[in-house]
Design a protein around this motif. Structure first.
Motif, PDB file in Angstrom:
ATOM      1  N   PRO B  52       0.811  -1.223   0.000  1.00 28.74           N
ATOM      2  CA  PRO B  52       0.000   0.000   0.000  1.00 28.74           C
ATOM      3  C   PRO B  52       0.848   1.279   0.000  1.00 28.74           C
ATOM      4  O   PRO B  52       1.923   1.305   0.583  1.00 28.74           O
ATOM      5  CB  PRO B  52      -0.761  -0.107   1.330  1.00 28.74           C
ATOM      6  N   ILE B  53       0.349   2.301  -0.686  1.00 28.77           N
ATOM      7  CA  ILE B  53       0.972   3.628  -0.656  1.00 28.77           C
ATOM      8  C   ILE B  53      -0.115   4.599  -0.211  1.00 28.77           C
ATOM      9  O   ILE B  53      -1.188   4.642  -0.801  1.00 28.77           O
ATOM     10  CB  ILE B  53       1.401   4.085  -2.069  1.00 28.77           C
ATOM     11  N   THR B  54       0.168   5.399   0.794  1.00 29.32           N
ATOM     12  CA  THR B  54      -0.871   6.302   1.305  1.00 29.32           C
ATOM     13  C   THR B  54      -1.168   7.426   0.312  1.00 29.32           C
ATOM     14  O   THR B  54      -0.263   8.063  -0.209  1.00 29.32           O
ATOM     15  CB  THR B  54      -0.421   6.909   2.643  1.00 29.32           C
ATOM     16  N   PRO B 280       0.298  -2.398  14.528  1.00 25.02           N
ATOM     17  CA  PRO B 280       0.733  -1.337  13.609  1.00 25.02           C
ATOM     18  C   PRO B 280       1.022  -1.877  12.212  1.00 25.02           C
ATOM     19  O   PRO B 280       1.679  -2.901  12.074  1.00 25.02           O
ATOM     20  CB  PRO B 280       2.035  -0.814  14.247  1.00 25.02           C
ATOM     21  N   PRO B 282       2.972  -2.497   9.252  1.00 23.31           N
ATOM     22  CA  PRO B 282       4.414  -2.331   9.016  1.00 23.31           C
ATOM     23  C   PRO B 282       4.752  -1.819   7.615  1.00 23.31           C
ATOM     24  O   PRO B 282       5.882  -1.396   7.384  1.00 23.31           O
ATOM     25  CB  PRO B 282       4.966  -3.748   9.224  1.00 23.31           C
ATOM     26  N   ASP B 283       3.790  -1.835   6.701  1.00 25.07           N
ATOM     27  CA  ASP B 283       4.082  -1.415   5.334  1.00 25.07           C
ATOM     28  C   ASP B 283       3.950   0.099   5.116  1.00 25.07           C
ATOM     29  O   ASP B 283       4.260   0.591   4.036  1.00 25.07           O
ATOM     30  CB  ASP B 283       3.147  -2.136   4.344  1.00 25.07           C
ATOM     31  N   ILE B 284       3.434   0.808   6.125  1.00 26.51           N
ATOM     32  CA  ILE B 284       3.185   2.239   5.932  1.00 26.51           C
ATOM     33  C   ILE B 284       3.808   3.050   7.077  1.00 26.51           C
ATOM     34  O   ILE B 284       3.484   2.811   8.238  1.00 26.51           O
ATOM     35  CB  ILE B 284       1.667   2.532   5.885  1.00 26.51           C
ATOM     36  N   PRO B 285       4.675   3.994   6.752  1.00 24.86           N
ATOM     37  CA  PRO B 285       5.234   4.838   7.814  1.00 24.86           C
ATOM     38  C   PRO B 285       4.128   5.690   8.449  1.00 24.86           C
ATOM     39  O   PRO B 285       3.098   5.932   7.815  1.00 24.86           O
ATOM     40  CB  PRO B 285       6.243   5.735   7.071  1.00 24.86           C
TER      41      PRO B 285
END
Lengths: 480, 485
Positions: B52-54, B280, B282-285
């Motif tokens: 995923p990309i936010t 949380p 883990p793939d998204i800061p």
């Protein structure tokens, strides 16, 4: 020297000088595979020879958890046995752009969970140095293929040591770069905060060059980072005089095989004679690394593997009720170790246990990172063995998962802290390779490769040793 | 036993954000007209290896929505995974903000029958929508199979959770209307309950004020129109009363509103609830914002309904009631203001909008912006009335015609021959005729029932197809009736 014994760099040099024809390169590796693969069983799939390739066929094998568009990606699992990838992983895209020739997909522990490649749902892989031994895991197929001369380079993935431990067992170089330097897009996720793609080769230089190809920030992976230092190869031949190395005494405890300890000590002496300072340090949190890892990695895995539900792709067992459809599919699709980790992860994330396990492990992980930062404020690198023992026998540890987990005691800290770490062979014990590990601070990848390059020169290890032993084993077939 | 139990209602609202692309991938958010599973990619289909990309636009829309409902926007927020299995959830987990939401501690003020009331908002967080399931034969329990459409999977949602501050189904409805209005003003959500771009789940319980006893809390889902917000909660409140009389069926559970049966139906009990195993993502800061970013978003906010209403009352000198109707949508308010910019009787404009314009919109089931009538049409009509060219009653049919054709009022009057008759002789003839034909009513009038005069006016207007100048008609009817014989 036979082509299949050459390093990637040597092949490139010979082809560019016109000494070897591109065709001959492919012939060499396809012939080698035809001869040894039956014994080694490194590959899940070997692709048909294509006549279309670049001016230099840069032969590489890929662990079967990275997606290649239009090809099967199985993760050595029954649940993905017939899954055809709908897109290219970022690393695959980069390899294709650089005219690499992907020769096949390598065997692995199912979903990268294991340290021996015995958890493959299809078959175990054999160590070229001794066919009754495991190649390590989970990227055992990639390590074995490179060691057996079936390809000069391979990609693996490293979540708790899955590149470095098989590299050590098979006598090749395995490098896990800083977390984030290689995009994970298209790598089937196991433990997302730990997973990192890296390369195998038969020289430090080869692995450094491969790292240049596959790394780089890209926008399909939010955790991907920019390697602002640039070239992984730029420091390879830098003098190492004056470097300060830390040797954690937790790494040379009783668990460590004496022969390995002896070889490490020998290398340390050589380093010291070249003006490198090596000091023993204490890193107490390291003793908890395996415990931390076996909470965090299964927790993330339990969630990452939820998508294999038989609804959209992969194995699907139908049943009148949805719940039983899920249960049947996942029961039939996953192997024992994968199920074990899904259950551990589901448990540690459950209400009432989350704080005691997952949250505590996260805090301990933060403490471990701090401890590593403290060491890196005083030392350039941390060194030690890659594994506590040399390659063990096939079937020896399958009944004892805890003992299997301890295979990764030295490699796990680098994943928990996200730092670059390399394993390179420094000698043998009872005819089996010994790996030495170097860890540097985050983004000190080129520096780690520099020290590895220097040690490679000192150790003067014969990377073709495994091939020779294999040839001997194949006996009279050789030469025919 | 208490005669009145206190009702306690809290709402959980899901608003689809009007971003161009999905929450974590590049697929479009417009999926309504797509074939099933065509508006998808490896990310929103949960393919192996996809990440995923936010969507930054979703963050900005979330911040704007949060500010519009008076929330404090957190500089640090984070995505978590909510784990559960369902065929419409491709990854086996939903990415949502659980522990650290985007915004918290907001409120909205609503107008109730007993005055203004503040409804507190606990939090606003971002998450991804699931896909849609289509059950064979439309019934999940008897369906032989179900089909999955992932076109909607991954569309950004803002989840807004209120405190349990509403004490009647009506208040819940008023709150929902107000919230929808604000989200639409802010242009972050189109607020359509029927189509599901705005969804409302309600938690409801009753309390006996005498004993302090409280019923188990029930979550009511699937409330897909404003009408049903009130109706479903009224139904549920009356069902919950049974608890105090020993009804064992009232338990803590989730119930769904069935609009066909007009009742709520049990979906799952507390025991059957999932343990979502949040952790949380883990793939998204984490989402880290600056105060500057938030202030910029605040500057982008339009004038919100409350402020607009206040200004309308002050600037145009119209009653508060008028203003609150005019600001009910941003577009209607703009329509009103545009009329007033070129016509100086705001109250007259307001009267026409509140009655005739809204009636036409409702009859035609359209929004003001989709209507063929523009402020120019309405001003034109009002000017014709002012000039005595047309009676008010005829004007109504001119407006209807304008809604139908988009022609200007002047044209319609001309074409339809609706021009007002002010010719006294012509009108007098008709008045005399009507009076002559209705001796009984004349007698009533003479007997003191002065209201009977409206009967004659009505008859005259009818006879003259509404074209007679009402002032003259009024005057003549009076004159002739009052003339001593």
């Amino acid at each position: 020297m036979k082509i299949h014994e050459m390093t990637y760099s040597e092949i490139e040099a010979n082809v560019s000088k016109g000494l070897i024809k591109p065709d001959e390169v492919l012939d060499a590796f396809y012939n080698r595979i035809a001869r040894v693969e039956d014994k080694v069983k490194a590959f899940i799939k070997i692709y048909e020879r294509e006549e279309q390739f670049g001016t230099t066929p840069r032969v590489i094998a890929i662990k079967d958890n990275m997606l290649i568009k239009g090809k099967k990606t199985t993760c050595a699992s029954k649940i993905l046995r017939n899954f055809v990838a709908p897109y290219d992983a970022t690393v695959i895209k980069k390899l294709k752009e650089n005219s690499f020739y992907i020769i096949g997909k390598t065997n692995m522990d199912e979903f990268a969970m294991g340290s021996s490649t015995e958890n493959s749902a299809f078959f175990p892989t054999h160590n070229p140095w001794s066919l009754s031994k495991v190649p390590g895991g989970s990227s055992g197929g990639s390590a074995a293929a490179v060691a057996a001369g079936e390809c000069p380079l391979a990609l693996g993935s490293d979540t708790g040591g899955s590149i470095r431990q098989p590299a050590a067992f098979c006598g090749v170089v395995g490098f896990k770069p800083t977390y984030g330097l290689v995009s994970r897009y298209g790598l089937v996720a196991f433990g997302s905060s730990l997973d990192q793609i890296g390369g195998f080769g038969r020289s430090v230089e080869d692995v450094a060059k491969l790292s240049n190809i596959i790394s780089g920030k890209e926008n399909l992976d939010s955790t991907s980072l920019d390697y602002s230092m640039g070239d992984f190869t730029k420091l390879l031949s830098r003098p190492i005089k004056g470097l300060k190395l830390a040797l954690p005494k937790e790494f040379i405890s009783d668990a460590l095989d004496n022969a390995i300890k002896g070889k490490i000590t020998k290398i340390i002496k050589m380093l010291e004679s070249e003006g490198v300072v090596v000091e023993e340090v204490s890193m107490k949190t390291i003793d908890y690394a395996v415990s931390i890892y076996y909470i965090i990695a299964p927790a993330e895995a339990s969630s990452n593997l939820s998508r294999y539900d038989g609804v959209r792709y992969g194995l699907s067992k139908s049943d009148a009720s949805l719940k039983h459809q899920y249960m049947k599919t996942r029961d039939a699709g996953f192997g024992t170790e994968v199920k074990r980790r899904i259950m551990i992860g589901t448990f540690t994330l459950s209400a009432g246990y989350y704080e005691a396990y997952f949250e505590k492990a996260q805090r301990a992980r933060a403490k471990l990172i701090k401890e590593f930062n403290d060491i890196f404020s005083k030392y350039d690198f941390i060194i030690g063995p890659t594994t506590p023992t040399v390659a063990f026998g096939i079937g020896e540890k399958v009944e004892n998962p805890l003992q299997m987990y301890l295979q990764d005691i030295y490699t796990i800290p680098a994943n928990l802290t996200g730092i670059p770490s390399i394993s390179l062979p420094i000698g043998t014990a009872e005819g089996l390779p010994i790996g030495m590990q170097i860890m540097g601070n985050r983004f000190k990848d080129a520096e780690v490769l520099n020290l590895a390059y220097a040690i490679e020169r000192m150790a003067n290890f014969d990377y073709t040793g495994g091939m020779k032993k294999l040839d001997k084993e194949l006996g009279d077939k050789y030469g025919k | 036993m208490a005669s009145e139990y206190e009702i306690v209602i809290g709402l959980e609202i899901h608003a689809q954000l009007l971003t161009r692309t999905k929450m974590f991938c590049g697929c479009s958010t417009e999926y309504a007209f797509n074939e099933p599973n065509t508006n998808v990619c490896p990310v929103c289909m949960g393919m192996p290896g996809a990440l995923p990309i936010t969507n930054e636009e979703a963050i900005r829309f979330g911040v704007k929505a949060a500010l519009a409902i008076n929330c404090h926007v957190n500089l640090y927020s984070r995505f978590d995974r909510k784990n559960y299995f369902y065929p419409d959830l491709p990854k086996g987990y939903q990415i949502t903000q659980y522990k650290y939401p985007l915004a918290e501690h907001g409120y909205l003020t609503i107008e109730t029958s007993t005055g203004e009331k503040k409804i507190r908002i606990r939090r606003l967080h971002l998450e991804e929508d699931a896909g849609k399931l289509m059950h064979q034969a439309d019934k999940i329990d008897t369906a032989e199979y179900s089909l999955v459409d992932l076109n909607r999977a991954g569309v950004p949602l803002a989840e807004i959770v209120t405190e349990p501050d509403m004490s009647s189904p009506q208040e819940a409805k008023i709150f929902m209307e107000k919230l929808r209005n604000i989200l639409r003003y802010t242009e972050v959500c189109n607020g359509n309950l029927e189509e599901g771009s705005l969804r409302c789940d309600a938690n409801i319980s009753l309390r006996d004020p005498e004993t302090g006893n409280v019923t188990p809390r029930v979550e009511v889902k699937n409330i897909n129109s404003f009408k049903f917000v009130e109706r479903a909660l009224e139904y549920e409140a009356s069902r919950l009363k049974g608890y105090f009389e020993g009804d064992k069926d009232v338990i803590r559970e989730t119930r769904g509103w069935d609009s066909k049966l007009q009742k709520t139906i049990s979906q799952r009990s507390k025991e059957e609830e999932n343990d979502y195993r949040y952790f949380p993502e883990p793939d998204i800061p984490p989402v880290v914002l600056t105060s500057e970013y938030i202030e910029n978003a605040r500057k982008e906010l339009p004038e919100l309904p409350d402020a607009k209403k206040k200004r309308f009352v002050q600037t145009y000198n119209i009653p508060e009631y008028d203003a609150s109707i005019l600001v009910s949508t941003k577009e209607l308010a703009a329509f009103f203001e545009e009329c007033c910019a070129n016509y100086d009787k705001p109250k007259e404009v307001s009267n026409w909008i509140m009655t005739e314009v809204l009636k036409e919109l409702k009859d035609r089931e359209i929004e003001i912006n989709d209507a063929k009538v523009t402020p120019k049409h309405l001003i034109g009509l009002l000017t014709e009335i002012d000039r005595g060219m047309i009676s008010k009653s005829a004007a109504k049919s001119v407006l209807a015609k304008a809604f139908e054709t988009g022609m200007m009022p002047g044209e319609i009057i001309e074409k339809e021959g609706l021009k007002q008759i002010s010719n006294t002789d012509e009108i007098q003839k008709i008045v005399e005729k009507v009076i002559e034909e209705n001796p009984k009513v004349v007698a009533q009038y003479k007997g003191g029932k002065t209201k009977a005069i409206t009967f004659f006016i009505g008859q005259v207007m009818k006879a003259m197809r509404g074209k007679a100048n009402p002032k003259i008609v009024n005057q003549l009817v009076k004159e002739i009736l009052d003339k001593p014989k």
